[in-house]
Design a protein around this motif. Structure first.
Motif, PDB file in Angstrom:
ATOM      1  N   GLY A 253      -9.606   4.226  -1.041  1.00  0.00           N
ATOM      2  CA  GLY A 253      -8.912   3.002  -0.665  1.00  0.00           C
ATOM      3  C   GLY A 253      -9.152   1.893  -1.669  1.00  0.00           C
ATOM      4  O   GLY A 253     -10.241   1.796  -2.239  1.00  0.00           O
ATOM      5  N   ASN A 254      -8.145   1.076  -1.908  1.00  0.00           N
ATOM      6  CA  ASN A 254      -8.295  -0.176  -2.646  1.00  0.00           C
ATOM      7  C   ASN A 254      -8.243  -1.318  -1.637  1.00  0.00           C
ATOM      8  O   ASN A 254      -7.533  -1.224  -0.628  1.00  0.00           O
ATOM      9  N   TYR A 255      -8.976  -2.376  -1.894  1.00  0.00           N
ATOM     10  CA  TYR A 255      -9.015  -3.461  -0.911  1.00  0.00           C
ATOM     11  C   TYR A 255      -9.396  -4.775  -1.570  1.00  0.00           C
ATOM     12  O   TYR A 255      -9.875  -4.820  -2.716  1.00  0.00           O
ATOM     13  N   VAL A 256      -9.190  -5.851  -0.832  1.00  0.00           N
ATOM     14  CA  VAL A 256      -9.529  -7.209  -1.268  1.00  0.00           C
ATOM     15  C   VAL A 256     -10.366  -7.848  -0.182  1.00  0.00           C
ATOM     16  O   VAL A 256      -9.998  -7.809   0.999  1.00  0.00           O
ATOM     17  N   ASP A 257     -11.503  -8.412  -0.567  1.00  0.00           N
ATOM     18  CA  ASP A 257     -12.295  -9.196   0.384  1.00  0.00           C
ATOM     19  C   ASP A 257     -12.739 -10.481  -0.301  1.00  0.00           C
ATOM     20  O   ASP A 257     -12.233 -10.846  -1.372  1.00  0.00           O
ATOM     21  N   ALA A 258     -13.694 -11.178   0.307  1.00  0.00           N
ATOM     22  CA  ALA A 258     -14.094 -12.479  -0.224  1.00  0.00           C
ATOM     23  C   ALA A 258     -14.675 -12.389  -1.629  1.00  0.00           C
ATOM     24  O   ALA A 258     -14.614 -13.349  -2.393  1.00  0.00           O
TER      25      ALA A 258
END
Length: 355
Positions: A253-258
């Motif tokens: 998975g690719n993701y964006v967080d803080a």
């Protein structure tokens, strides 16, 4: 294309294609998946992988990156497949197939979980239809000795991979080392030229007279084995090779967080000059961050959760917290979620299949 959305007249053909692939894999690697990945049901993969794959013998990007390879030419009659064709089928790499939109039931069959450390994904707080929201987890099934050339993952995203079967050798570099790897940008590349290709091959003893700055780079090497999970920070160039004599099966998975939201927004702003969907996603993420989702302490989703959530629970937890006009009807992952969600599997076992 997924079997359950194919026109009736094409379904039988696609089923025969998948059976041919499965037969070739089993002929070449009999029993391997059953022994090393008990939680991965090959029958389930056979059922859902009714889509185009790409063949190393029919073109593909070289080490420097080139045009996208051509789709493999399948025989519609599995019974008539020659031994040479079966061997070719066995070398195909099912690459980065987004399962939430394409085959959510396969995620259930694989008992897919999202590791809690990577679960606070701001993409999941964007409205239904947003680019990338339904793109992951994605499936990789690769033959032995195939590889992904040195590359950086798209739009400043973090990346995780859970390996179910086989072994993968990874070579990482710090994001700050990218200029030492001789990057180039080509407008004709698959991503529109926004992501770099790298001239050096980190495992082939680069010519130091031609690439002297590579001496200053700091490679890190590890081997990922079945049952292990790996994290790739945003912007980190990396190379991947499937090692050993077994095929590999992985969810990712690719993701964006803080921790990478600012970087992702910068890259989406650039991409948005060419792609309206990227500009739209940047706007969604800014609104999500303004609502405080990036810093919101959430014990149900994130590193502080008591357990890794099954995929459907993970989607439902985000849907329950999502703001805006999006309803919760897609909590089970049924929304299409943009171009990434509709992507077809891709393969380049020569050098440049990006993981």
């Amino acid at each position: 294309m997924v079997l359950d959305v194919l026109a009736n007249e094409r379904r039988d053909e696609e089923v025969r294609v998948v059976e041919a692939l499965a037969h070739a894999q089993l002929e070449r690697h009999a029993g391997v998946l059953a022994r090393r990945a008990q939680r991965v049901r090959l029958q389930a993969i056979q059922k859902f992988v009714g889509c185009a794959l790409i063949d190393e013998d029919r073109g593909g990007a070289g080490a420097g990156g080139a045009a996208a390879p051509d789709a493999a030419a399948w025989s519609p009659d599995a019974a008539a497949a020659t031994r040479a064709e079966r061997q070719r089928l066995a070398s195909l790499y099912l690459h980065d197939w987004g399962l939430p939109a394409a085959a959510p039931d396969l995620l259930d069959a694989m008992d897919a979980h999202v590791p809690r450390y990577f679960a606070r994904d701001l993409l999941q707080r964007c409205p239904r239809g947003a680019l990338y929201r339904e793109g992951w987890p994605s499936l990789f099934v690769g033959p032995p000795r195939s590889r992904s050339g040195l590359h950086v993952d798209t739009f400043g995203s973090h990346f995780w991979m859970a390996l179910h079967a086989g072994r993968k050798r990874w070579v990482f570099f710090d994001a700050d080392d990218a200029p030492l790897l001789y990057p180039t940008w080509r407008p004709g590349d698959r991503d529109g030229g926004l992501e770099p290709s790298f001239a050096v091959d980190p495992v082939a003893s680069p010519d130091m007279r031609r690439y002297p700055a590579f001496r200053l780079a700091r490679p890190r090497v590890c081997e990922l084995r079945a049952g292990e999970v790996l994290f790739v920070p945003a912007g980190s160039p990396h190379f991947v090779e499937n090692v050993g004599d077994e095929p590999t099966v992985a969810l990712s998975g690719n993701y964006v967080d803080a921790t990478n939201a600012d970087r992702a927004l910068r890259e989406l702003d650039v991409a948005g000059r060419l792609d309206d969907r990227a500009a739209e996603l940047a706007g969604h993420l800014r609104r999500v961050m303004a609502d405080g989702a990036a810093s919101d302490a959430d014990d149900a989703v994130g590193p502080d959760a008591e357990r890794d959530l099954p995929w459907r629970e993970y989607k439902a937890a985000h849907a329950a917290r999502r703001r805006g006009a999006d309803d919760d009807a897609d909590a089970g992952g049924g929304g299409m979620g943009g171009r990434r969600a509709a992507k077809r599997p891709r393969v380049d076992v020569t050098a440049d299949a990006a993981e």
